[in-house]
Scaffold this active site. Structure first.
Site, mmCIF file in Angstrom:
data_model
loop_
_atom_site.group_PDB
_atom_site.id
_atom_site.type_symbol
_atom_site.label_atom_id
_atom_site.label_comp_id
_atom_site.label_asym_id
_atom_site.label_seq_id
_atom_site.Cartn_x
_atom_site.Cartn_y
_atom_site.Cartn_z
ATOM 1 N N GLU A 52 -5.409 77.450 104.271
ATOM 2 C CA GLU A 52 -5.300 76.355 105.238
ATOM 3 C C GLU A 52 -4.720 76.849 106.556
ATOM 4 O O GLU A 52 -5.370 77.551 107.321
ATOM 5 C CB GLU A 52 -4.441 75.226 104.643
ATOM 6 C CG GLU A 52 -4.588 73.911 105.365
ATOM 7 C CD GLU A 52 -3.820 72.798 104.667
ATOM 8 O OE1 GLU A 52 -3.724 71.712 105.255
ATOM 9 O OE2 GLU A 52 -3.299 73.008 103.559
ATOM 10 N N LYS A 111 11.613 68.204 112.183
ATOM 11 C CA LYS A 111 12.724 68.335 113.134
ATOM 12 C C LYS A 111 12.316 67.861 114.519
ATOM 13 O O LYS A 111 13.135 67.344 115.277
ATOM 14 C CB LYS A 111 13.223 69.785 113.211
ATOM 15 C CG LYS A 111 13.693 70.374 111.890
ATOM 16 C CD LYS A 111 14.592 69.416 111.105
ATOM 17 C CE LYS A 111 14.578 69.705 109.627
ATOM 18 N NZ LYS A 111 13.460 69.165 108.881
ATOM 19 N N SER A 145 16.222 60.350 97.794
ATOM 20 C CA SER A 145 17.086 60.530 98.965
ATOM 21 C C SER A 145 17.538 61.971 99.137
ATOM 22 O O SER A 145 18.622 62.227 99.666
ATOM 23 C CB SER A 145 18.315 59.612 98.865
ATOM 24 O OG SER A 145 19.227 60.100 97.894
ATOM 25 N N ALA A 194 16.661 65.750 100.935
ATOM 26 C CA ALA A 194 16.501 66.016 102.366
ATOM 27 C C ALA A 194 15.267 65.319 102.935
ATOM 28 O O ALA A 194 15.334 64.668 103.982
ATOM 29 C CB ALA A 194 16.430 67.519 102.610
ATOM 30 N N ILE A 195 14.117 65.430 102.243
ATOM 31 C CA ILE A 195 12.879 64.846 102.760
ATOM 32 C C ILE A 195 12.996 63.331 102.867
ATOM 33 O O ILE A 195 12.713 62.735 103.912
ATOM 34 C CB ILE A 195 11.674 65.231 101.873
ATOM 35 C CG1 ILE A 195 11.414 66.741 101.947
ATOM 36 C CG2 ILE A 195 10.419 64.471 102.282
ATOM 37 C CD1 ILE A 195 10.382 67.245 100.945
ATOM 38 N N GLY A 196 13.433 62.686 101.791
ATOM 39 C CA GLY A 196 13.545 61.228 101.777
ATOM 40 C C GLY A 196 14.547 60.702 102.788
ATOM 41 O O GLY A 196 14.267 59.753 103.529
ATOM 42 N N SER A 197 15.727 61.321 102.848
ATOM 43 C CA SER A 197 16.765 60.851 103.770
ATOM 44 C C SER A 197 16.358 61.042 105.223
ATOM 45 O O SER A 197 16.610 60.179 106.073
ATOM 46 C CB SER A 197 18.085 61.580 103.502
ATOM 47 O OG SER A 197 18.644 61.154 102.270
ATOM 48 N N HIS A 217 37.556 76.436 122.163
ATOM 49 C CA HIS A 217 37.888 75.023 122.391
ATOM 50 C C HIS A 217 37.296 74.587 123.737
ATOM 51 O O HIS A 217 37.377 75.332 124.709
ATOM 52 C CB HIS A 217 39.405 74.856 122.418
ATOM 53 C CG HIS A 217 39.838 73.457 122.773
ATOM 54 N ND1 HIS A 217 39.817 72.430 121.864
ATOM 55 C CD2 HIS A 217 40.279 72.923 123.950
ATOM 56 C CE1 HIS A 217 40.241 71.316 122.456
ATOM 57 N NE2 HIS A 217 40.534 71.591 123.725
#
Length: 463
Positions: free
Chosen positions: A34, A49, A180, A182-185, A442
């Site tokens: 593919e 992302k 829930s 990584a993909i689902g969340s 900082h």
């Protein structure tokens, strides 16, 4: 066609293995049915992302006044434009890998590859034409696909997987997301943020069930604060797709509840692509539904190797890449260290972000460690306050006896970038005190790592 190394699959395991093999002086071929770059570049890590960045831009625009910026008129999410940008980003990345193949003189054979016998692969193209390719070393890197459940069978229209979720023609008004991880969340977060009414259903007691319990509860609170419906300890019993809306029967401790939604997204894990690639013909052994390999990804058949989602270990792009490099370096006669599966970072790119490495507090205790735990909240971080991202924390777990870092668990802005420091720290067996004495800049969110280490040893300054 004959090669030293032939890789079947060009995802983050396959293409990285191919490039490293070329660097080591091998003549390399890659079989791909593919898109170059596999699921990660084309249908997973990268395009998701991109969608989440669009979501973030939308959220910033909606709350611009909080930052002293005035925007006249209504801020709208252009779903079609978001999807187009995502596809363009994925396409660009795939072209980048194609360039790397040319640069490294790697030949691509387009088609579906099957092992025929030792050292031989048959490649069938789209028109059914078959070509025989030979190689001294064959690396299987065929990846995985969305897992199908009998009571949640995907039709690609009303019950969909991650691929369809990235390329819907129009934004659904309502969606039930099942699972829930990584993909689902991430998809639940994206769709809910741009205006879809989302219900997130999770079988386990907490969201992101592989993460530290405190992190999971914080993410759930954040989602609920944004008015997303969350159902944990819940299972989808059936989905009726006959009507205009899907009727989703969800079983909870309180009984059954029927939800209605335009789309059901199944995010209940992945299944390895090991069927119809010739494993049986060569007698390649399986273990727990995946290809059995040793520490250097050799199967029981000499000259055949397997990496990525089709072998043991977490199904993550960076893990597949590390396995591919280790595999070909061993083939080349180098002496690589085996992949350390106890030091693999995990990232979930929700808002707030989640990242972790090593043991959770619970698992460290179960393993018999006496531990010191340090936690530093983002609410005490100057940079997090300035960024308007005060939700979250850094939590570090140390062995009380030797001071060794056992685990790190973070939720909040930028934590998917910050986790790398702790992977290196764990690799080098850095102690808590060494982290405390490593001066952090900082103001940064990464200061929270130094402060969390200090909190474990009662030396924290800003709490």
């Amino acid at each position: 066609m004959s090669y030293d190394v032939l890789v079947i699959g060009s995802g983050p395991g396959g293409y990285v293995a191919a490039i490293r093999a070329s660097q080591l002086g091998f003549k390399v071929g890659v079989v791909e049915k593919e898109n170059i770059g596999g699921v990660c570049l084309n249908w997973g890590c990268i395009p998701t992302k991109s969608l989440l960045k669009s979501m973030q831009a939308f959220e910033y625009a909606k709350h611009a006044a909080d930052y002293g910026v005035s925007i006249s008129g209504e801020v709208k999410a252009d779903f079609g434009a978001m999807v187009k940008r995502s596809r363009d980003v994925a396409g660009g990345m795939s072209k980048g890998v194609q360039f790397l193949f040319k640069k490294n003189k790697i030949e691509v054979i387009n088609g579906y590859g099957r092992l025929k016998d030792k050292g031989t692969v048959e490649v069938e193209d789209e028109k059914g034409k078959k070509t025989t390719v030979s190689a001294k070393h064959i690396i299987l890197a065929t990846g995985a696909r969305s897992r199908q459940l009998p009571n949640l069978e995907q039709d690609g229209k009303k019950i969909i997987g991650y691929r369809e979720a990235m390329t819907l023609d129009k934004q659904p008004k309502s969606m039930v997301v099942v699972g829930s991880g990584a993909i689902g969340s991430e998809f639940a977060n994206f769709y809910h943020a741009i205006g879809t009414e989302v219900t997130l259903v999770e079988y386990m007691p907490t969201l992101v069930p592989n993460e530290d319990e405190e992190v999971a509860k914080t993410l759930e609170r954040s989602f609920k604060k944004d008015k997303m419906k969350i159902m944990t300890n819940a299972s989808v019993e059936s989905v009726d797709t006959k009507g205009k809306l899907c009727k989703v029967v969800v079983k909870t401790k309180k009984g059954e509840e029927t939800l209605e939604a335009e789309i059901v997204l199944s995010a209940v894990g992945i299944a390895p692509n090991i069927e119809n690639i010739g494993l049986e013909d060569l007698g390649i052994e399986l273990e727990n539904g995946k290809i059995k390999v040793d520490d250097f990804y050799r199967t029981n058949v000499e000259g055949v190797y397997a990496i990525g989602d089709i072998v043991h270990g977490p199904a993550l792009a960076h893990v597949a890449s590390a396995e591919g490099i280790t595999c070909v370096e061993k083939i080349a006669g180098k002496n690589p260290d085996p992949v350390d599966y106890g030091n693999i970072p995990g990232c979930t790119y929700t808002s707030p972000e989640v990242s972790s490495v090593g043991m959770t507090e619970k698992k460290a205790k179960e393993a018999g460690y006496e531990i010191k735990v340090g936690k530093f909240p983002y609410s005490a971080s100057g940079k997090a306050s300035a960024a308007g991202q005060k939700d979250g924390f850094v939590k570090l777990i140390f062995d009380a006896k030797y001071g060794e870092l056992l685990g790190a668990h973070m939720i909040g802005g930028n934590v998917t970038e910050m986790i790398a420091e702790l992977v290196v720290a764990k690799k080098l067996e850095i102690t808590g005190h060494e982290l405390i004495k490593s001066i952090h800049p900082h103001p940064t969110m990464s200061e929270a790592i130094m402060e969390a280490a200090a909190a474990a040893y009662d030396e924290v300054i800003h709490l």
